[in-house]
Design a protein around this motif. Sequence first.
Motif, short mmCIF file in Angstrom:
data_model
loop_
_atom_site.label_atom_id
_atom_site.label_comp_id
_atom_site.label_asym_id
_atom_site.label_seq_id
_atom_site.Cartn_x
_atom_site.Cartn_y
_atom_site.Cartn_z
N TYR A 5 0.83 -1.20 0.00
CA TYR A 5 0.00 0.00 0.00
C TYR A 5 0.87 1.26 0.00
CZ TYR A 5 -3.38 3.48 1.51
OH TYR A 5 -4.17 4.60 1.60
N ALA A 6 1.89 1.27 0.86
CA ALA A 6 2.78 2.42 0.94
C ALA A 6 3.53 2.63 -0.37
CB ALA A 6 3.77 2.23 2.09
N ARG A 7 3.97 1.53 -0.98
CA ARG A 7 4.67 1.64 -2.27
C ARG A 7 3.74 2.20 -3.34
NH1 ARG A 7 9.21 -1.51 -3.54
NH2 ARG A 7 8.60 -2.67 -1.70
N GLY A 8 2.48 1.77 -3.32
CA GLY A 8 1.50 2.28 -4.27
C GLY A 8 1.24 3.76 -4.09
N ARG A 9 1.19 4.21 -2.84
CA ARG A 9 1.01 5.63 -2.58
C ARG A 9 2.18 6.43 -3.11
NH1 ARG A 9 -0.55 7.11 3.40
NH2 ARG A 9 -0.59 9.16 2.43
N ARG A 10 3.39 5.94 -2.86
CA ARG A 10 4.58 6.64 -3.36
C ARG A 10 4.59 6.66 -4.88
NH1 ARG A 10 6.90 3.69 0.93
NH2 ARG A 10 7.79 2.19 -0.50
N GLY A 12 2.01 6.59 -6.85
CA GLY A 12 0.98 7.54 -7.26
C GLY A 12 1.46 8.98 -7.15
N LEU A 13 2.18 9.29 -6.08
CA LEU A 13 2.71 10.64 -5.92
C LEU A 13 3.78 10.94 -6.96
CD1 LEU A 13 2.87 10.82 -2.03
CD2 LEU A 13 1.35 12.11 -3.54
N ALA A 18 5.17 13.77 -12.11
CA ALA A 18 5.51 13.72 -13.53
C ALA A 18 4.46 14.45 -14.38
CB ALA A 18 5.66 12.28 -13.99
N ILE A 19 3.19 14.25 -14.04
CA ILE A 19 2.12 14.91 -14.77
C ILE A 19 2.19 16.42 -14.59
CG2 ILE A 19 -0.40 15.24 -14.85
CD1 ILE A 19 -0.61 12.21 -14.18
N LEU A 20 2.40 16.85 -13.36
CA LEU A 20 2.51 18.29 -13.11
C LEU A 20 3.73 18.89 -13.80
CD1 LEU A 20 1.49 18.54 -9.37
CD2 LEU A 20 0.27 19.46 -11.33
N ALA A 21 4.82 18.15 -13.87
CA ALA A 21 6.02 18.65 -14.56
C ALA A 21 5.73 18.86 -16.04
CB ALA A 21 7.17 17.68 -14.37
N VAL A 52 3.15 25.42 -7.06
CA VAL A 52 2.71 25.18 -5.68
C VAL A 52 2.25 23.74 -5.52
CG1 VAL A 52 0.95 25.80 -3.99
CG2 VAL A 52 2.16 27.60 -5.23
N ALA A 53 1.51 23.23 -6.50
CA ALA A 53 1.03 21.85 -6.43
C ALA A 53 2.21 20.87 -6.41
CB ALA A 53 0.12 21.55 -7.62
N GLN A 54 3.24 21.15 -7.19
CA GLN A 54 4.42 20.29 -7.19
C GLN A 54 5.08 20.27 -5.82
OE1 GLN A 54 6.95 21.68 -10.32
NE2 GLN A 54 5.97 20.42 -11.85
N LYS A 55 5.20 21.42 -5.19
CA LYS A 55 5.80 21.48 -3.86
C LYS A 55 4.97 20.70 -2.85
CE LYS A 55 9.52 24.00 -3.93
NZ LYS A 55 10.80 23.46 -3.54
N ARG A 56 3.65 20.82 -2.93
CA ARG A 56 2.78 20.10 -1.99
C ARG A 56 2.88 18.60 -2.18
NH1 ARG A 56 -2.64 23.89 -1.80
NH2 ARG A 56 -1.65 25.59 -0.68
N ILE A 57 2.93 18.17 -3.42
CA ILE A 57 3.06 16.73 -3.67
C ILE A 57 4.43 16.24 -3.22
CG2 ILE A 57 3.22 15.00 -5.50
CD1 ILE A 57 0.96 16.46 -6.90
#
Length: 85
Positions: A5-10, A12-13, A18-21, A52-57
């Motif tokens: 689960y933790a690996r999946g969360r990482r 996903g983040l 990558a999408i935001l970049a 800002v979204a990149q920093k938060r993620i």
Amino acid sequence: MSDDYARGRRDGLRLALAILAAEEEKWTALLGESSSGRTNLTRAVRHKALQVAQKRIQTALNRVTPKGAASVDAEIASALDRVGL
């Protein structure tokens, strides 16, 4: 929390980073290109919102990354380099 689960969360983040970049790169190219001041202002605001979204993620990713890891995972490091963080 299970390891899978933790690996999946990482993962996903990392995907979100990558999408935001990619979106930020697209809007960076368009900054100041329009003859309309309103359009340029809207693009600048959108560009800042993406930053800002990149920093938060990135902050969220740091929180879910295991503390015991002495060095940053190579996959994370390459994703951060592409994003520019």
